[in-house]
Design an enzyme around this catalytic site. Structure first.
Site, PDB file in Angstrom:
ATOM      1  N   HIS A 198      -5.708   3.408  -4.816  1.00 19.93           N
ATOM      2  CA  HIS A 198      -5.599   3.263  -3.280  1.00 19.93           C
ATOM      3  C   HIS A 198      -6.083   4.801  -3.117  1.00 19.93           C
ATOM      4  O   HIS A 198      -5.928   5.399  -1.977  1.00 19.93           O
ATOM      5  CB  HIS A 198      -4.238   3.177  -2.630  1.00 19.93           C
TER       6      HIS A 198
ATOM      7  N   ASP B  77       0.842  -1.130   0.091  1.00 26.30           N
ATOM      8  CA  ASP B  77       0.080   0.019  -0.064  1.00 26.30           C
ATOM      9  C   ASP B  77       1.047   1.340   0.075  1.00 26.30           C
ATOM     10  O   ASP B  77       2.028   1.252   0.508  1.00 26.30           O
ATOM     11  CB  ASP B  77      -0.867   0.097   1.144  1.00 26.30           C
ATOM     12  N   ASP B  78       0.403   2.185  -0.748  1.00 23.82           N
ATOM     13  CA  ASP B  78       0.977   3.561  -0.477  1.00 23.82           C
ATOM     14  C   ASP B  78       2.017   3.896  -1.551  1.00 23.82           C
ATOM     15  O   ASP B  78       2.424   2.878  -2.111  1.00 23.82           O
ATOM     16  CB  ASP B  78       1.134   4.160   0.768  1.00 23.82           C
TER      17      ASP B  78
ATOM     18  N   HIS C 143      -5.394   9.743  -0.509  1.00 22.02           N
ATOM     19  CA  HIS C 143      -5.646   8.959   0.957  1.00 22.02           C
ATOM     20  C   HIS C 143      -6.447   9.427   2.053  1.00 22.02           C
ATOM     21  O   HIS C 143      -6.019   9.486   3.296  1.00 22.02           O
ATOM     22  CB  HIS C 143      -4.087   8.741   1.367  1.00 22.02           C
TER      23      HIS C 143
ATOM     24  N   HIS D 214       3.417  -2.559   4.185  1.00 20.39           N
ATOM     25  CA  HIS D 214       3.598  -1.249   3.862  1.00 20.39           C
ATOM     26  C   HIS D 214       5.187  -1.025   3.584  1.00 20.39           C
ATOM     27  O   HIS D 214       5.873  -1.056   4.665  1.00 20.39           O
ATOM     28  CB  HIS D 214       3.122  -0.239   4.939  1.00 20.39           C
TER      29      HIS D 214
END
Ligand SMILES: [Zn+2]
Length: 237
Positions: free
Chosen positions: A104, A53-54, A108, A198
């Site tokens: 995503h 993610d991210d 955010h 992550h």
């Protein structure tokens, strides 16, 4: 007076119950009110999907790609649109290496109690950034913080979008060391698991350091590491 207090008490209880239900619903990793949600695949096949993610970030994307290349493993990167366009060379590098990009959101935010217009903008701007990176496959959506309630699932259903959550996560808390993260992931994975890691920010050194041990540990147990599209046998753009 006593009757009034009793009535207020019932209302209070009702409001509390409703709030608790909404909170559980918003946080649930395997249920949403509308649209298809995948937290794992029901299978006996030894397949597992690594999802990140991210990001992408200039500094850490190359490190993660190098580790995946060393083990010849493909993964799924749920990027934010903002970072994918700020670091477009990194988004392109992910695609060029044969990995999957997922959506995503753009910036955010928690997409709970947000307008339909905000949700649409967050998702569709990110789709554009993902396509600009050269990615041609299906674009799945992962809600920021895993949070969704009413309008977000409704939007996703209207647009036939697949929501992908996860059923294995060992680095939710900062401060867990790499060995612990790797041991927990390898211990918790079952056939069809979706692992969330992550790895994109400076604070996530432990997760990056755990990645080689996670891959080795899963491969030693006979697991095949696949992208989300491979896991869902989905070739539709
Ligand atoms: Zn995130």
């Amino acid at each position: 007076m006593r009757r009034l207090l009793k009535r207020v008490g019932w209302w209070l209880l009702l409001v509390l119950l409703l709030s608790a239900t909404l909170l559980l619903l918003a946080r649930s990793r395997d249920f949403q009110l509308f649209g298809q949600l995948v937290s794992h695949l029901d299978t006996h096949e030894p397949v597992v999907a690594l999802t990140f993610d991210d990001g992408p970030s200039e500094q850490f994307t190359p490190q993660v790609l190098a580790i995946l290349a060393r083990y010849q493993v493909k993964a799924t990167f749920f990027v934010t649109g903002r970072e994918a366009s700020q670091h477009s060379a990194m988004a392109k590098a992910i695609v060029a290496a044969g990995h999957q990009l997922g959506n995503h959101s753009w910036s955010h935010p928690r997409l709970v109690f947000r307008s339909y217009a905000v949700i649409t903008n967050e998702i569709e701007r990110t789709d554009i950034a993902i396509r600009q990176a050269g990615y041609l496959g299906p674009i799945y959506f992962r809600p920021p913080y895993g949070k969704k309630l009413l309008l977000l699932p409704w939007y996703l259903k209207q647009h036939q979008r697949v929501t992908v959550t996860w059923n294995v996560e060992a680095d939710a808390d900062l401060g867990v060391d790499a060995d612990t993260i790797a041991q927990q992931v390898v211990a918790q994975v079952k056939p069809g698991s979706i692992v969330l890691l992550h790895v994109m920010y400076a604070s996530r050194e432990a997760s990056r350091a755990a990645l080689p041990s996670i891959i080795e540990g899963l491969q030693a147990k006979g697991y095949r590491l696949v992208t989300m599209a491979e896991m869902l046998q989905d070739s539709q753009p």
